[in-house]
Each structure stands twice: as C-alpha cells, then as structure tokens.
Design a protein around this motif. Structure first.
Motif, PDB file in Angstrom:
ATOM      1  N   ASN A  35     -43.974 -13.575  34.515  1.00 37.45           N
ATOM      2  CA  ASN A  35     -44.423 -12.881  35.713  1.00 37.45           C
ATOM      3  C   ASN A  35     -43.933 -11.435  35.667  1.00 37.45           C
ATOM      4  O   ASN A  35     -44.725 -10.509  35.641  1.00 37.45           O
ATOM      5  CB  ASN A  35     -43.918 -13.624  36.948  1.00 37.45           C
ATOM      6  CG  ASN A  35     -44.374 -12.988  38.225  1.00 37.45           C
ATOM      7  OD1 ASN A  35     -45.503 -12.495  38.301  1.00 37.45           O
ATOM      8  ND2 ASN A  35     -43.519 -12.950  39.211  1.00 37.45           N
ATOM      9  N   SER A  36     -42.611 -11.243  35.639  1.00 42.11           N
ATOM     10  CA  SER A  36     -42.122  -9.883  35.423  1.00 42.11           C
ATOM     11  C   SER A  36     -40.777  -9.894  34.731  1.00 42.11           C
ATOM     12  O   SER A  36     -40.046 -10.884  34.754  1.00 42.11           O
ATOM     13  CB  SER A  36     -42.062  -9.098  36.737  1.00 42.11           C
ATOM     14  OG  SER A  36     -41.129  -9.689  37.595  1.00 42.11           O
ATOM     15  N   LEU A  37     -40.493  -8.781  34.096  1.00 41.22           N
ATOM     16  CA  LEU A  37     -39.236  -8.618  33.385  1.00 41.22           C
ATOM     17  C   LEU A  37     -38.323  -7.763  34.247  1.00 41.22           C
ATOM     18  O   LEU A  37     -38.698  -6.658  34.648  1.00 41.22           O
ATOM     19  CB  LEU A  37     -39.502  -7.929  32.043  1.00 41.22           C
ATOM     20  CG  LEU A  37     -38.278  -7.519  31.226  1.00 41.22           C
ATOM     21  CD1 LEU A  37     -37.496  -8.738  30.745  1.00 41.22           C
ATOM     22  CD2 LEU A  37     -38.697  -6.679  30.026  1.00 41.22           C
ATOM     23  N   ILE A  38     -37.136  -8.291  34.539  1.00 42.25           N
ATOM     24  CA  ILE A  38     -36.202  -7.569  35.400  1.00 42.25           C
ATOM     25  C   ILE A  38     -34.941  -7.261  34.590  1.00 42.25           C
ATOM     26  O   ILE A  38     -34.360  -8.163  33.979  1.00 42.25           O
ATOM     27  CB  ILE A  38     -35.839  -8.415  36.642  1.00 42.25           C
ATOM     28  CG1 ILE A  38     -37.117  -8.709  37.446  1.00 42.25           C
ATOM     29  CG2 ILE A  38     -34.799  -7.714  37.514  1.00 42.25           C
ATOM     30  CD1 ILE A  38     -37.007  -9.884  38.381  1.00 42.25           C
ATOM     31  N   ILE A  39     -34.572  -5.991  34.538  1.00 42.08           N
ATOM     32  CA  ILE A  39     -33.361  -5.608  33.817  1.00 42.08           C
ATOM     33  C   ILE A  39     -32.335  -5.153  34.829  1.00 42.08           C
ATOM     34  O   ILE A  39     -32.588  -4.234  35.612  1.00 42.08           O
ATOM     35  CB  ILE A  39     -33.632  -4.428  32.836  1.00 42.08           C
ATOM     36  CG1 ILE A  39     -34.893  -4.668  32.005  1.00 42.08           C
ATOM     37  CG2 ILE A  39     -32.412  -4.160  31.943  1.00 42.08           C
ATOM     38  CD1 ILE A  39     -34.818  -5.787  31.031  1.00 42.08           C
ATOM     39  N   ARG A  64     -34.482  -1.113  29.579  1.00 45.43           N
ATOM     40  CA  ARG A  64     -35.809  -1.426  30.110  1.00 45.43           C
ATOM     41  C   ARG A  64     -36.881  -1.197  29.043  1.00 45.43           C
ATOM     42  O   ARG A  64     -37.729  -2.060  28.797  1.00 45.43           O
ATOM     43  CB  ARG A  64     -36.070  -0.564  31.345  1.00 45.43           C
ATOM     44  CG  ARG A  64     -37.163  -1.092  32.219  1.00 45.43           C
ATOM     45  CD  ARG A  64     -37.126  -0.439  33.590  1.00 45.43           C
ATOM     46  NE  ARG A  64     -36.156  -1.068  34.472  1.00 45.43           N
ATOM     47  CZ  ARG A  64     -35.384  -0.402  35.322  1.00 45.43           C
ATOM     48  NH1 ARG A  64     -35.434   0.910  35.392  1.00 45.43           N
ATOM     49  NH2 ARG A  64     -34.546  -1.059  36.097  1.00 45.43           N
ATOM     50  N   ILE A  65     -36.804  -0.047  28.384  1.00 43.65           N
ATOM     51  CA  ILE A  65     -37.799   0.290  27.353  1.00 43.65           C
ATOM     52  C   ILE A  65     -37.724  -0.703  26.192  1.00 43.65           C
ATOM     53  O   ILE A  65     -38.732  -1.264  25.760  1.00 43.65           O
ATOM     54  CB  ILE A  65     -37.544   1.730  26.824  1.00 43.65           C
ATOM     55  CG1 ILE A  65     -37.711   2.741  27.962  1.00 43.65           C
ATOM     56  CG2 ILE A  65     -38.466   2.053  25.648  1.00 43.65           C
ATOM     57  CD1 ILE A  65     -37.173   4.134  27.656  1.00 43.65           C
ATOM     58  N   LYS A  66     -36.499  -0.952  25.725  1.00 46.91           N
ATOM     59  CA  LYS A  66     -36.306  -1.805  24.555  1.00 46.91           C
ATOM     60  C   LYS A  66     -36.710  -3.248  24.829  1.00 46.91           C
ATOM     61  O   LYS A  66     -37.387  -3.882  24.018  1.00 46.91           O
ATOM     62  CB  LYS A  66     -34.829  -1.745  24.144  1.00 46.91           C
ATOM     63  CG  LYS A  66     -34.574  -2.239  22.753  1.00 46.91           C
ATOM     64  CD  LYS A  66     -35.284  -1.351  21.789  1.00 46.91           C
ATOM     65  CE  LYS A  66     -35.044  -1.642  20.357  1.00 46.91           C
ATOM     66  NZ  LYS A  66     -35.863  -0.753  19.494  1.00 46.91           N
ATOM     67  N   MET A  67     -36.298  -3.791  25.977  1.00 47.18           N
ATOM     68  CA  MET A  67     -36.586  -5.199  26.281  1.00 47.18           C
ATOM     69  C   MET A  67     -38.087  -5.427  26.437  1.00 47.18           C
ATOM     70  O   MET A  67     -38.614  -6.445  26.034  1.00 47.18           O
ATOM     71  CB  MET A  67     -35.873  -5.664  27.555  1.00 47.18           C
ATOM     72  CG  MET A  67     -34.378  -5.491  27.571  1.00 47.18           C
ATOM     73  SD  MET A  67     -33.539  -6.235  26.172  1.00 47.18           S
ATOM     74  CE  MET A  67     -31.930  -5.481  26.320  1.00 47.18           C
ATOM     75  N   ILE A  76     -28.301  -4.276  25.785  1.00 53.41           N
ATOM     76  CA  ILE A  76     -28.756  -3.159  24.954  1.00 53.41           C
ATOM     77  C   ILE A  76     -27.636  -2.688  24.005  1.00 53.41           C
ATOM     78  O   ILE A  76     -27.879  -1.997  23.026  1.00 53.41           O
ATOM     79  CB  ILE A  76     -29.273  -1.987  25.838  1.00 53.41           C
ATOM     80  CG1 ILE A  76     -30.079  -0.971  25.029  1.00 53.41           C
ATOM     81  CG2 ILE A  76     -28.144  -1.281  26.579  1.00 53.41           C
ATOM     82  CD1 ILE A  76     -31.362  -1.459  24.469  1.00 53.41           C
ATOM     83  N   LYS A  77     -26.400  -3.093  24.287  1.00 51.30           N
ATOM     84  CA  LYS A  77     -25.278  -2.713  23.418  1.00 51.30           C
ATOM     85  C   LYS A  77     -25.255  -3.552  22.137  1.00 51.30           C
ATOM     86  O   LYS A  77     -24.624  -3.181  21.161  1.00 51.30           O
ATOM     87  CB  LYS A  77     -23.954  -2.877  24.175  1.00 51.30           C
ATOM     88  CG  LYS A  77     -23.866  -1.979  25.406  1.00 51.30           C
ATOM     89  CD  LYS A  77     -22.640  -2.271  26.247  1.00 51.30           C
ATOM     90  CE  LYS A  77     -22.662  -1.433  27.524  1.00 51.30           C
ATOM     91  NZ  LYS A  77     -21.540  -1.726  28.406  1.00 51.30           N
ATOM     92  N   GLU A 114     -42.907  -7.872  24.137  1.00 50.25           N
ATOM     93  CA  GLU A 114     -44.248  -7.701  23.585  1.00 50.25           C
ATOM     94  C   GLU A 114     -44.351  -8.311  22.184  1.00 50.25           C
ATOM     95  O   GLU A 114     -45.346  -8.890  21.812  1.00 50.25           O
ATOM     96  CB  GLU A 114     -44.572  -6.212  23.505  1.00 50.25           C
ATOM     97  CG  GLU A 114     -45.969  -5.899  23.989  1.00 50.25           C
ATOM     98  CD  GLU A 114     -46.018  -4.512  24.592  1.00 50.25           C
ATOM     99  OE1 GLU A 114     -46.204  -3.571  23.807  1.00 50.25           O
ATOM    100  OE2 GLU A 114     -45.838  -4.403  25.816  1.00 50.25           O
ATOM    101  N   LYS A 115     -43.261  -8.178  21.442  1.00 48.22           N
ATOM    102  CA  LYS A 115     -43.215  -8.719  20.087  1.00 48.22           C
ATOM    103  C   LYS A 115     -43.369 -10.235  20.099  1.00 48.22           C
ATOM    104  O   LYS A 115     -43.840 -10.821  19.121  1.00 48.22           O
ATOM    105  CB  LYS A 115     -41.874  -8.336  19.455  1.00 48.22           C
ATOM    106  CG  LYS A 115     -41.959  -8.199  17.967  1.00 48.22           C
ATOM    107  CD  LYS A 115     -40.602  -8.119  17.317  1.00 48.22           C
ATOM    108  CE  LYS A 115     -40.654  -8.803  15.976  1.00 48.22           C
ATOM    109  NZ  LYS A 115     -39.391  -9.382  15.570  1.00 48.22           N
ATOM    110  N   PHE A 116     -42.972 -10.884  21.194  1.00 46.35           N
ATOM    111  CA  PHE A 116     -43.055 -12.338  21.257  1.00 46.35           C
ATOM    112  C   PHE A 116     -44.264 -12.829  22.045  1.00 46.35           C
ATOM    113  O   PHE A 116     -44.343 -13.989  22.405  1.00 46.35           O
ATOM    114  CB  PHE A 116     -41.754 -12.928  21.806  1.00 46.35           C
ATOM    115  CG  PHE A 116     -40.589 -12.597  20.926  1.00 46.35           C
ATOM    116  CD1 PHE A 116     -40.548 -13.077  19.623  1.00 46.35           C
ATOM    117  CD2 PHE A 116     -39.578 -11.759  21.360  1.00 46.35           C
ATOM    118  CE1 PHE A 116     -39.508 -12.728  18.771  1.00 46.35           C
ATOM    119  CE2 PHE A 116     -38.536 -11.413  20.519  1.00 46.35           C
ATOM    120  CZ  PHE A 116     -38.504 -11.896  19.225  1.00 46.35           C
ATOM    121  N   GLN A 117     -45.205 -11.918  22.266  1.00 51.06           N
ATOM    122  CA  GLN A 117     -46.435 -12.283  22.959  1.00 51.06           C
ATOM    123  C   GLN A 117     -47.165 -13.416  22.207  1.00 51.06           C
ATOM    124  O   GLN A 117     -47.712 -14.320  22.814  1.00 51.06           O
ATOM    125  CB  GLN A 117     -47.345 -11.051  23.082  1.00 51.06           C
ATOM    126  CG  GLN A 117     -48.527 -11.252  24.016  1.00 51.06           C
ATOM    127  CD  GLN A 117     -48.116 -11.666  25.431  1.00 51.06           C
ATOM    128  OE1 GLN A 117     -47.260 -11.056  26.050  1.00 51.06           O
ATOM    129  NE2 GLN A 117     -48.722 -12.756  25.920  1.00 51.06           N
TER     130      GLN A 117
END
Ligand SMILES: [Zn+2]
Length: 235
Positions: free
Chosen positions: A156-160, A134-137, A183-184, A142-145
């Motif tokens: 709309n929202s990010l779902i992990i 969740r933190i990493k994604m 994340i792996k 944000e990096k691709f904003q």
C-alpha cells in the motif's frame, strides 16, 4: 542449546556448556548473552533452578552492559566521529556556516551557525539520513517488484521513519515501515529487511511457510541478519 526463563518482565535466554567440573558458573557477556557452564552430570532442571536463583543478578548485569554500550555508541556530534552510510564509514566534519549537510569523499560535512549546537547537528544529520533512506528504500522496493508480481502481492505504501529497536514492520493495511537508520547498513542487508517485510504481506507470522518464502527470495538471509546485527552502524 539455548534455553529460556522468565524473570519478571524480562526473558533470559542462556546457553549451556557442559564441562568436567563440580560447580556451575554463569557468565553474562557484554552483548548481554548468558552462558552457563555446568558440571557434566547436571540435569536441565538443576541448571534451570540455578539460573532462576541468579536471575536478579543476571538481569542487573544485562542492564549494566546495555546502558554502557548504548552510551559508548551514542554520537557526540563532533568532528572526527564515525558515521555510516550504506555500510561504508565516513567521518563527521562540523563546519561553521548556514545549515547544510553533504557527503564529500570520506566526509559527511555538516555546517551549522554554531558548531557547539550539537542538537542542531544531530537534527540535520538525521534529516539527511531520512531523506536518503526514503530514496534508497523506494529504489530497493522497486527492485523486488518481480517478487510482488509473482506472489500476487501489493504494497500500500512505504513509510520511512526512525523506529526503536526494530528494522522494519508490515502493518495489516499492507504498509511497509522501514527504520531510517537502516540506510547506515550495506545494501544487501537493507534488501534482507525489505524482503522479510514483503514476505509478511503474504504471511503475517513467522511460521514454516513464511521462512520458505523468505528462503526463496533471500537464501542468504541468516548471514545478512547476523551482519546487520553485528555491524557498527547499530546503536
Ligand atoms: Zn518478521
């Protein structure tokens, strides 16, 4: 050249190689790929007829490899097993103690009251992966904003969550869903999946305009996709 036939609900994709030989041979490899070695003069129709005839056998072989591979990759949740995080390998260390997971050096240390309680270990580790995913994604999105701004797109929202057999998806309501197991994989593979899904905010299909957009923001994607699919983090 890859070709396709349908057998019941299964789709069999096969590659044909022509050789100077009289008979046709069909090989099913452990990765479930199918290779047909055909006599130099065989027509595509003749080859297809042979493949169709052998389809039950091919499907059976694929199922066999599939189940074997899955159980070989399935962790047993004991000390010494390999765990992946951001493409790097760590060793699982199970200790007695109150429930906790932490990464220390080359180890993913899990403490549980009963070291034989593998389902608790599994649940703890998966919760740890989910939390870190969740933190990493969020950080990667944000990096691709800049891309979203430039293309006039909005998430709309990010779902992990844990997904079966897919890395991500983009819903009609502009939610981006990412598999927590991603994340792996190495960060650049994570980025490829995220950019792919972000491109679906603009095009909900895999037509030429979609690939153009993906190429624009992730020109290396074929290499990254291959790396992601071949990695040991996939199970
Ligand atoms: Zn897609």
């Amino acid at each position: 050249m890859a070709r396709n036939i349908s057998y019941g609900t299964t789709n069999i994709t096969y590659k044909v190689e022509y050789r100077d030989r009289k008979t046709l041979a069909i090989e099913v490899h452990p990765d479930s790929s199918v290779r047909v070695i055909a006599p130099a003069g065989a027509t595509p129709e003749q080859i297809q007829a042979k493949v169709e005839k052998r389809a039950p056998w091919i499907a059976k072989q694929q199922r066999h490899f599939d189940s074997k591979e899955r159980s070989a990759n399935q962790p047993e949740w004991i000390s010494g097993e390999n765990m992946f995080y951001l493409g790097r390998q760590y060793r699982l260390k199970v200790e007695a103690g109150s429930p906790n997971v932490k990464m220390a050096g080359k180890y993913l240390r899990v403490s549980v009251p009963d070291k034989k309680n593998t389902s608790q270990i599994e649940a703890l580790v998966n919760a740890w992966y989910l939390q870190h995913a969740r933190i990493k994604m969020e950080e990667r999105i944000e990096k691709f904003q800049y891309m979203l701004n430039r293309e006039g797109l909005e998430v709309n929202s990010l779902i992990i969550r844990k997904l079966n057999k897919r890395w991500g998806s983009c819903t009609p309501r502009r939610n981006i869903v990412i598999n927590s197991d991603l994340i792996k994989a190495p960060v650049h593979c994570i980025d490829y999946v995220i950019i792919h899904e972000l491109c679906h905010l603009k095009y909900r299909h895999h037509g030429p305009v979609f690939w153009n957009l993906l190429n624009k923001y992730c020109p290396d994607w074929p290499k990254l996709k291959e790396k992601l699919e071949k990695g040991e983090w996939v199970n």
